[in-house]
Enzyme design. Structure first.
Site, mmCIF file in Angstrom:
data_model
loop_
_atom_site.group_PDB
_atom_site.id
_atom_site.type_symbol
_atom_site.label_atom_id
_atom_site.label_comp_id
_atom_site.label_asym_id
_atom_site.label_seq_id
_atom_site.Cartn_x
_atom_site.Cartn_y
_atom_site.Cartn_z
ATOM 1 N N THR A 102 0.825 -1.214 0.000
ATOM 2 C CA THR A 102 0.000 0.000 0.000
ATOM 3 C C THR A 102 0.857 1.261 0.000
ATOM 4 O OG1 THR A 102 -1.823 -1.088 1.104
ATOM 5 C CG2 THR A 102 -1.689 1.276 1.394
ATOM 6 N N SER A 151 2.056 -7.900 -0.110
ATOM 7 C CA SER A 151 2.758 -8.827 0.783
ATOM 8 C C SER A 151 1.988 -10.119 1.010
ATOM 9 C CB SER A 151 3.099 -8.156 2.106
ATOM 10 O OG SER A 151 1.948 -7.913 2.873
ATOM 11 N N THR A 195 1.599 -4.259 4.350
ATOM 12 C CA THR A 195 1.428 -4.442 5.797
ATOM 13 C C THR A 195 0.879 -5.818 6.180
ATOM 14 O OG1 THR A 195 -0.772 -3.466 5.723
ATOM 15 C CG2 THR A 195 1.065 -1.984 6.253
ATOM 16 N N ASP A 196 0.268 -6.528 5.213
ATOM 17 C CA ASP A 196 -0.410 -7.789 5.575
ATOM 18 C C ASP A 196 0.523 -8.800 6.229
ATOM 19 O OD1 ASP A 196 -2.591 -6.636 4.418
ATOM 20 O OD2 ASP A 196 -2.954 -8.219 2.951
#
Ligand code: ASP
Length: 331
Positions: A15, A62, A95-96
């Protein structure tokens, strides 16, 4: 005058490199579209504090990260850290699974130089985007002598977290990143301030070095729920994995009707590890289940996705169950 730290920023997507159709697209947007140079162009302020060079290693969300991506990234960082002219590394990342990548680096890099993994919850195109300040802060943290020998760090929302502890806890909130014991420190007005240090072994003190790892054994996770079907465990255990993290309810409780499936998997050579789906707290060895008798392991306090990485690394050493259990208490 002291020379500015040279920080290499490695772009991997996410993101933080995304773009929405409009400034109000904070949750629905295209991820991994801006190059690392475009992302860095949003923070010219960084030139005053560090000498930054950038490279684009990959451009993926990710959620698409595989073991091969982890190894590719780890080996590239390892090579860069060996250079005398590199003082620290920043990785921009979705961020995942940022917590998994950061933990893998925390366990396998062999340098005290700072490595900071950073992402954002909103794309740079959105109102009140968090990426520019997160990235600026990450570069400051990587440039700071105070960040040496603290293992891999995750910077988000003005906080500095240890890779061991941090997890993503919200799908959209800026304060998504949480560590059960709190962050290591904050970034205040451009100054990283630390209040505690990681107690468990990491980087230079671990038994793994990313430059010596070429593949890792596969480990699966089964998420428990009321009424879980033992067939899910059977199928997972027979999918070619060497270990299975059972994300049990509460303090590693296992429903009576699935104990047999886990025992059969263990007899076939799959290492069974009891974890908890609660997100924090310890799973007590020989508490809810007789782990000594069943030759099962417990995660200590580690979340399932990070326990998986720890088991993959440990199994690559071909360790015995007693040593494997010690690994969970050591790291
Ligand atoms: N899907 C994205 C990723 O993890 C979400 C994010 O970056 O925040 O790459």
């Amino acid at each position: 005058m002291k020379e500015k730290a040279h920080i290499v920023v490695i772009g991997t997507g996410g993101t933080i490199a995304g773009r929405g159709a409009s400034s109000v697209n904070t949750s629905a947007y295209a991820c991994s579209v801006l190059s690392i140079d475009e992302v860095l162009s949003g923070i010219p302020e960084v030139a005053a504090v560090s000498r930054v060079s950038a490279e684009q290693l990959m451009q993926i969300g990710s959620e698409n990260f595989t073991t091969e991506h982890l190894l590719q990234l780890g080996k590239r960082i390892d090579t860069l850290l060996r250079r005398d002219d590199v003082d620290g590394i920043v990785v921009t990342h979705g961020t995942d699974t940022i917590d998994e990548t950061a933990y893998f680096l925390h366990l396998t890099l062999k340098s005290p130089k700072p490595v900071v993994v950073v992402g954002s919850m909103r794309p740079p195109s959105s109102l009140s985007a968090d990426g520019p300040l997160n990235l600026y802060n990450a570069i400051l943290v990587a440039s700071s002598p105070a960040s040496h020998a603290k293992g891999t760090l995750v910077v988000s929302n003005d906080e500095i977290h240890s890779a061991r502890d941090v997890v993503k806890t919200s799908t959209f909130k800026l304060e998504s990143f949480r560590s059960p014991y709190g962050p290591l420190g904050y970034i205040v007005e451009g100054n990283p301030r630390y209040y505690r240090v990681p107690a468990r072994r990491h980087t230079t003190e671990t038994q793994w070095s990313v430059d010596e790892i070429y593949q890792l054994p596969e480990v699966g996770i089964v998420y428990a729920h009321a009424g879980i079907d033992a067939a899910v465990i059977e199928a997972t255990a027979q999918s070619g994995i060497r270990g299975l993290i059972y994300a049990a309810t509460g303090n590693g409780n296992v429903a009576g009707h699935v104990v047999g499936a886990l025992l059969r998997a263990r007899r076939r050579g799959v290492q069974i590890v009891r974890a908890s789906r609660t997100g924090s707290g310890i799973v007590t060895r020989n508490g809810a289940q007789p782990d000594d008798e069943y030759d099962w392991l417990v995660v200590d306090d580690q979340v399932p996705q990070k326990a998986r990485l720890l088991l993959m690394l440990s199994l690559s050493d071909g360790q015995h169950s007693t040593e494997l259990q010690d690994v969970f208490y050591r790291y």
